[in-house]
Design an enzyme around this catalytic site. Sequence first.
Site, PDB file in Angstrom:
ATOM      1  N   HIS A  55      -2.793   2.263   8.393  1.00  0.00           N
ATOM      2  CA  HIS A  55      -4.529   1.547   7.571  1.00  0.00           C
ATOM      3  C   HIS A  55      -4.278   0.488   8.801  1.00  0.00           C
ATOM      4  O   HIS A  55      -3.802   0.235   8.697  1.00  0.00           O
ATOM      5  CB  HIS A  55      -3.827   1.354   6.270  1.00  0.00           C
ATOM      6  N   HIS A 113     -13.548  -3.386   3.649  1.00  0.00           N
ATOM      7  CA  HIS A 113     -11.924  -3.733   4.239  1.00  0.00           C
ATOM      8  C   HIS A 113     -11.154  -2.695   5.025  1.00  0.00           C
ATOM      9  O   HIS A 113     -10.717  -3.906   6.022  1.00  0.00           O
ATOM     10  CB  HIS A 113     -10.973  -2.706   2.811  1.00  0.00           C
ATOM     11  N   GLU A 130       0.782  -0.963  -0.286  1.00  0.00           N
ATOM     12  CA  GLU A 130       0.039  -0.077  -0.162  1.00  0.00           C
ATOM     13  C   GLU A 130       0.845   1.007  -0.140  1.00  0.00           C
ATOM     14  O   GLU A 130       0.322   2.755   0.412  1.00  0.00           O
ATOM     15  CB  GLU A 130      -1.227   0.241   1.268  1.00  0.00           C
ATOM     16  N   HIS A 149      -7.674  -2.672   9.879  1.00  0.00           N
ATOM     17  CA  HIS A 149      -9.111  -3.776   9.661  1.00  0.00           C
ATOM     18  C   HIS A 149      -9.622  -3.595  10.932  1.00  0.00           C
ATOM     19  O   HIS A 149      -9.888  -4.837  11.644  1.00  0.00           O
ATOM     20  CB  HIS A 149      -8.623  -4.687   9.309  1.00  0.00           C
ATOM     21  N   GLU A 160     -17.871  12.268  23.281  1.00  0.00           N
ATOM     22  CA  GLU A 160     -16.086  12.494  21.596  1.00  0.00           C
ATOM     23  C   GLU A 160     -16.475  12.903  20.337  1.00  0.00           C
ATOM     24  O   GLU A 160     -15.268  13.834  19.743  1.00  0.00           O
ATOM     25  CB  GLU A 160     -15.284  11.531  22.912  1.00  0.00           C
TER      26      GLU A 160
END
Length: 271
Positions: free
Chosen positions: A139, A210, A116, A141, A169
């Site tokens: 990044h 994703h 990525e 998941h 919040e």
Amino acid sequence: MKNIFDAPFLKKMCETASNMYRLGWDERNGGNISYLLDENEVAQYLDLNKVIRTIPTGFQANELIGRIFIVTGTGKYFKNIEKDPENNLGIIRIADDGATAELLWGYADGGRFTSELPAHLMSHISRLSVNPENRIIMHCHPDYTLAMTQVHEMDERALTRTLWKQMTESIVVFPDGLGVLPWMVCGTNEIGEATAEKMKKYRLVVWTLHGIYGAGRDMDETFGLIETVEKAAKQYMLTAHLPQVNTIEDSQLKELAEFFGVDYRKDYLNI
Ligand code: 2HA
Ligand code: ZN
């Protein structure tokens, strides 16, 4: 020369990866982090004239020539980073041609940076254009955020509003909301470009089915952004199927944002 294993940026990278793994955000080889480093700081630990090998990045990043990043390795597991950083992480510098990475340390078993990297480098370019202090692209998941992309309308305004309304919040932590990409093939320049385009407007970008991208000035800020989205998504997934008795009204979101002095997306409220 100081010992690289004592470098605060390396320790922070290791600690963060372990926390992410333990939260279940990075199964197997899922997830990746890139951290823009200060050249003078790196020079205390590494000879910057010593390039171990060069690796093509597959795209042009002229804005980042000479910039140094520590980046997670492709195929590597977050759970292993802390105990073996030299195989699982690498320190790279973008070469003068803008399209080659010069390996200064790491990927010791012959590995290379995350698949990525295009999304990361393009996102760094976008965030730096908005905030020159930006250092981190992350990044992962996370469970509930990912689950939410299966059941919630993937419209930026609708998704942001739902998350803001889950807990007090939310609007204070991510007043700029979330960008959304539809499902796309990952690892490509196309998803990198689409992510980077969203990063001009958002510090958080959700990849449908994703995961999520976060950006920030430091590791704690970036981790905290994703952590707060994930917490709100969890509240949603725990309660969406139940009768809704109490909710935060739009007028209350406005009150909150004004009290905490955050620059929120005013057109996301029905006021
Ligand atoms: O690096 O998460 O998106 C593994 C991934 C790809
Ligand atoms: Zn991923």
